[in-house]
Scaffold this motif. Structure first.
Motif, PDB file in Angstrom:
ATOM      1  N   SER A 296       0.808  -1.219   0.000  1.00  0.00           N
ATOM      2  CA  SER A 296       0.000   0.000   0.000  1.00  0.00           C
ATOM      3  C   SER A 296       0.843   1.271   0.000  1.00  0.00           C
ATOM      4  CB  SER A 296      -0.961  -0.010   1.191  1.00  0.00           C
ATOM      5  OG  SER A 296      -0.243  -0.055   2.402  1.00  0.00           O
ATOM      6  N   GLY A 297       2.156   1.112  -0.075  1.00  0.00           N
ATOM      7  CA  GLY A 297       3.030   2.280  -0.174  1.00  0.00           C
ATOM      8  C   GLY A 297       3.445   2.879   1.150  1.00  0.00           C
ATOM      9  N   CYS A 298       3.333   2.116   2.225  1.00  0.00           N
ATOM     10  CA  CYS A 298       3.691   2.621   3.555  1.00  0.00           C
ATOM     11  C   CYS A 298       5.077   2.113   3.974  1.00  0.00           C
ATOM     12  CB  CYS A 298       2.671   2.145   4.588  1.00  0.00           C
ATOM     13  SG  CYS A 298       1.015   2.803   4.324  1.00  0.00           S
ATOM     14  N   THR A 299       5.685   2.862   4.876  1.00  0.00           N
ATOM     15  CA  THR A 299       6.899   2.386   5.518  1.00  0.00           C
ATOM     16  C   THR A 299       6.500   1.673   6.806  1.00  0.00           C
ATOM     17  OG1 THR A 299       7.187   4.484   6.658  1.00  0.00           O
ATOM     18  CG2 THR A 299       8.331   4.220   4.551  1.00  0.00           C
ATOM     19  N   ALA A 300       7.426   0.859   7.341  1.00  0.00           N
ATOM     20  CA  ALA A 300       7.096   0.054   8.510  1.00  0.00           C
ATOM     21  C   ALA A 300       8.185   0.137   9.569  1.00  0.00           C
ATOM     22  CB  ALA A 300       6.886  -1.403   8.103  1.00  0.00           C
TER      23      ALA A 300
END
Length: 165
Positions: free
Chosen positions: A91-95
């Motif tokens: 979804s294009g997020c960093t973690a």
């Protein structure tokens, strides 16, 4: 994951105590989760939802939230990482990920593999150390927009209270 399945399964067996057969199965399942989320990333286009008004349309778009915080349990350290890192990346997020204190090496190897396959540094961040300190930072930092947790009800309640503030 599949290219390193034997080594990852051996690490999982040494770290967590699963039989080698079960550990290989968990690594295979982890790869299947990542593949599924990668395929879902192809379908992040908008959806038109039926409207109750004849002259209007409702369009749902999907946009990355930003940073997600993920806390994983000891009993399925690899597959739970896949179920949290996979959708974040898709979804294009960093973690920012906190693996269980009992199984930190599975988390650390995920970080190394992410770099090895070309995921830019800073996109997947694996943190080990004090669970309460890291969990407290994840729940209180305004940059963290979504939290995912798998673990005990007791710890889940603490995280919910902290995140609610």
């Amino acid at each position: 994951l599949l290219d390193n399945q034997d080594a990852l399964a051996e690490l999982l067996t040494l770290e967590q105590g699963k039989s080698l057969t079960e550990a290989k199965g968990e690594i295979g399942m982890s790869a299947a989760y990542i593949l599924w989320y990668a395929e879902e990333a192809r379908r992040t286009y908008g959806d038109v939802v039926p409207s109750p008004w004849a002259d209007r349309r409702i369009l749902v778009t999907k946009e990355p939230l930003g940073v997600i915080g993920a806390i994983t349990p000891w009993n399925f350290p690899s597959s739970m990482l896949a179920r949290k890192i996979g959708p974040a990346l898709a979804s294009g997020c960093t973690a920012v990920v906190k693996p269980a204190t009992q199984t930190p090496y599975s988390g650390l190897v995920w970080g190394a593999l992410c770099e090895e396959v070309g995921i830019p540094k800073g996109v997947v961040n694996i943190l080990t150390g004090s669970a309460s300190e890291i969990g407290g930072e994840i729940t209180s930092n305004p940059l963290v927009r979504k939290i995912t947790f798998t673990g005990s009800t007791e710890i889940g309640k603490i995280l919910i209270k902290q995140a609610a503030d």
